[in-house]
Design an enzyme around this catalytic site. Structure first.
Site, mmCIF file in Angstrom:
data_model
loop_
_atom_site.group_PDB
_atom_site.id
_atom_site.type_symbol
_atom_site.label_atom_id
_atom_site.label_comp_id
_atom_site.label_asym_id
_atom_site.label_seq_id
_atom_site.Cartn_x
_atom_site.Cartn_y
_atom_site.Cartn_z
ATOM 1 N N HIS A 174 0.854 -1.196 0.000
ATOM 2 C CA HIS A 174 0.000 0.000 0.000
ATOM 3 C C HIS A 174 0.884 1.237 0.000
ATOM 4 O O HIS A 174 2.093 1.175 0.256
ATOM 5 C CB HIS A 174 -0.940 0.019 1.213
ATOM 6 C CG HIS A 174 -0.229 0.090 2.535
ATOM 7 N ND1 HIS A 174 0.371 1.239 3.012
ATOM 8 C CD2 HIS A 174 0.004 -0.854 3.483
ATOM 9 C CE1 HIS A 174 0.921 1.008 4.193
ATOM 10 N NE2 HIS A 174 0.719 -0.265 4.493
ATOM 11 N N SER B 38 1.987 -5.276 6.868
ATOM 12 C CA SER B 38 1.629 -4.991 5.477
ATOM 13 C C SER B 38 2.770 -5.366 4.545
ATOM 14 O O SER B 38 3.923 -4.991 4.778
ATOM 15 C CB SER B 38 1.312 -3.499 5.306
ATOM 16 O OG SER B 38 0.214 -3.129 6.086
ATOM 17 N N ASP C 101 -4.175 -19.024 12.026
ATOM 18 C CA ASP C 101 -3.098 -19.682 12.773
ATOM 19 C C ASP C 101 -3.191 -19.329 14.258
ATOM 20 O O ASP C 101 -3.134 -18.150 14.628
ATOM 21 C CB ASP C 101 -1.745 -19.240 12.214
ATOM 22 C CG ASP C 101 -0.624 -20.154 12.652
ATOM 23 O OD1 ASP C 101 -0.276 -20.109 13.847
ATOM 24 O OD2 ASP C 101 -0.112 -20.911 11.807
#
Length: 410
Positions: A217, A359, A344
């Protein structure tokens, strides 16, 4: 009345037929056939999965024709792509960006003579989010350079002519620096910034071109919330020191340390909605996938199990289970192409889900890199968005089509 009854019966039968038709197996098979399929350059990849289309047959190397009872019913175009193998990322990285020009992030009053207080920049209608590109014809790429120009202009008691980028437009402004006797310097009443730093995660490295992609991003200024236009940037090694666990309404965060002077990995040349991109100084390795992995296009992504790679402690990369909840392939580039849910137990226990700094973590499914984690849902930190890998490669300048590579080579 008989005609009305007949029309009603015919209409009802037709409506029932239309409702049932989509559930008819051959029709379902027809609707499931794509009109376009991305295929690799290798001959064994020039095929389309026919498991659900046993009633149809295919021919040709560039087009696939499907037949039913010997009658051609649909054509699928095969779009050839290069066979690209990438080294998956997962490493925590430090990022420093230097802006193109200097960014205006606020106004302040200058303590002038007597009771007079003014902000020359605000009076000149310079706005928060403006980028100061030039002062009196000289390029500005640092706060020090702007201070030097302001001092020189103030001492000459002249006006300062500024070239400004506002959004996509270029404009100008003129102001006279005010002398601050308390600080003993000339000022223009603007808060500015010329750099930004933070952490993120490496997504991929292409050994063939030395190009990389990270974050998934854009990096925006913390005050203006606008994307940072970069003049230059550096990416360095980073060590995760601790993690603030995320909760509903409160996003978590990785804490890390890095040195901008040491452990440089490479340069940053682009800051885009799909991440940051550039080239690395040296090759990047991944012990789990030393030979790299092929890429999986958006249409090949399946809803179901997948994995991500990221760092929770120091520089140790780990693989964690996730689920692709929704896949939304588009023909044009989109930043939010998948919804990813962390499944998980270890990752959920340590982070609560997706946290800031994660990210760019590469998403792997069926032995292919399919994208990167990009955003977290504030109200559900276990889930967030992912971007498809093909759009990151496009931004990185890595040719996907065979003809692209041929043109660039020529």
């Amino acid at each position: 009345m008989k005609n009305q009854a007949f029309n009603y019966i015919c209409g009802s039968v037709l409506l029932l037929f239309m409702l049932i038709l989509p559930f008819y197996a051959p029709v379902q098979h027809y609707l499931s056939i794509p009109t376009e399929v991305k295929v690799g350059a290798s001959p064994d990849q020039h095929s389309v999965d026919q498991e659900a289309w046993t009633a149809f047959s295919s021919t040709n190397d560039h087009e696939v024709f499907y037949e039913f009872a010997g009658v051609p019913v649909k054509k699928t175009s095969l779009e050839p792509f290069k066979d690209i193998r990438l080294i998956p990322g997962g490493q925590s990285v430090g990022v420093e960006l230097h802006t193109k020009g200097v960014l205006v992030v606020g106004h302040h009053l200058v303590n002038g003579k007597g009771e007079q207080r003014t902000s020359p920049g605000e009076q000149a209608e310079i706005l928060i989010g403006d980028i100061l590109l030039e002062g009196n014809g000289e390029e500005i790429n640092s706060m020090e350079k702007l201070s030097s120009i302001v001092k020189e202009t103030g001492e000459k008691e002249e006006s300062l002519e500024l070239k400004i980028k506002r959004g996509k437009e270029i404009t100008t402004a003129s102001l006279t620096p005010a002398y601050n006797p308390r600080e003993k310097e000339y000022q223009i009443g603007l808060y500015i910034r010329d750099s930004a730093a933070g952490i993120g995660t490496m997504t991929f490295y292409d050994p063939e071109t030395k190009k990389y992609g990270a974050l998934g991003h854009v990096i925006s200024d913390m005050d203006t919330k606008k994307p940072i236009e970069i003049h230059e940037g550096t990416i360095v090694k980073s060590q995760v020191t601790s993690i603030e666990k995320g909760a509903q309404g409160v996003p978590g965060e990785k804490k890390a340390r890095f040195s901008l002077r040491n452990d440089r990995l490479g340069i940053i040349t682009k800051n885009t909605p799909f991440g940051i991109f550039g080239t690395l100084d040296d090759d990047m390795t991944n012990e789990e996938y030393p030979e790299g992995l092929p890429i999986g296009f958006a249409e090949q992504v399946e809803e179901g199990p997948a994995q991500i790679m990221t760092v929770l402690d120091g520089e140790k990369m780990q693989t964690f289970d996730v689920e692709i909840v929704s896949n939304m392939p588009k023909k044009s580039a989109v930043t939010k192409g998948m919804i990813v849910k962390i499944t998980d137990p270890e990752l959920l226990d340590k982070t609560g889900g997706i946290v800031q700094g994660m990210s760019g973590s590469p998403i792997i499914q069926n032995g292919k890199i399919i994208g990167a984690v990009t955003h977290v849902f504030v109200n559900d930190p276990t889930s967030g968005y992912g971007v498809h890998i093909e759009w990151m490669l496009q931004e990185a300048g890595i040719a996907l089509h065979e003809e692209e590579g041929e043109k660039k080579a020529g």
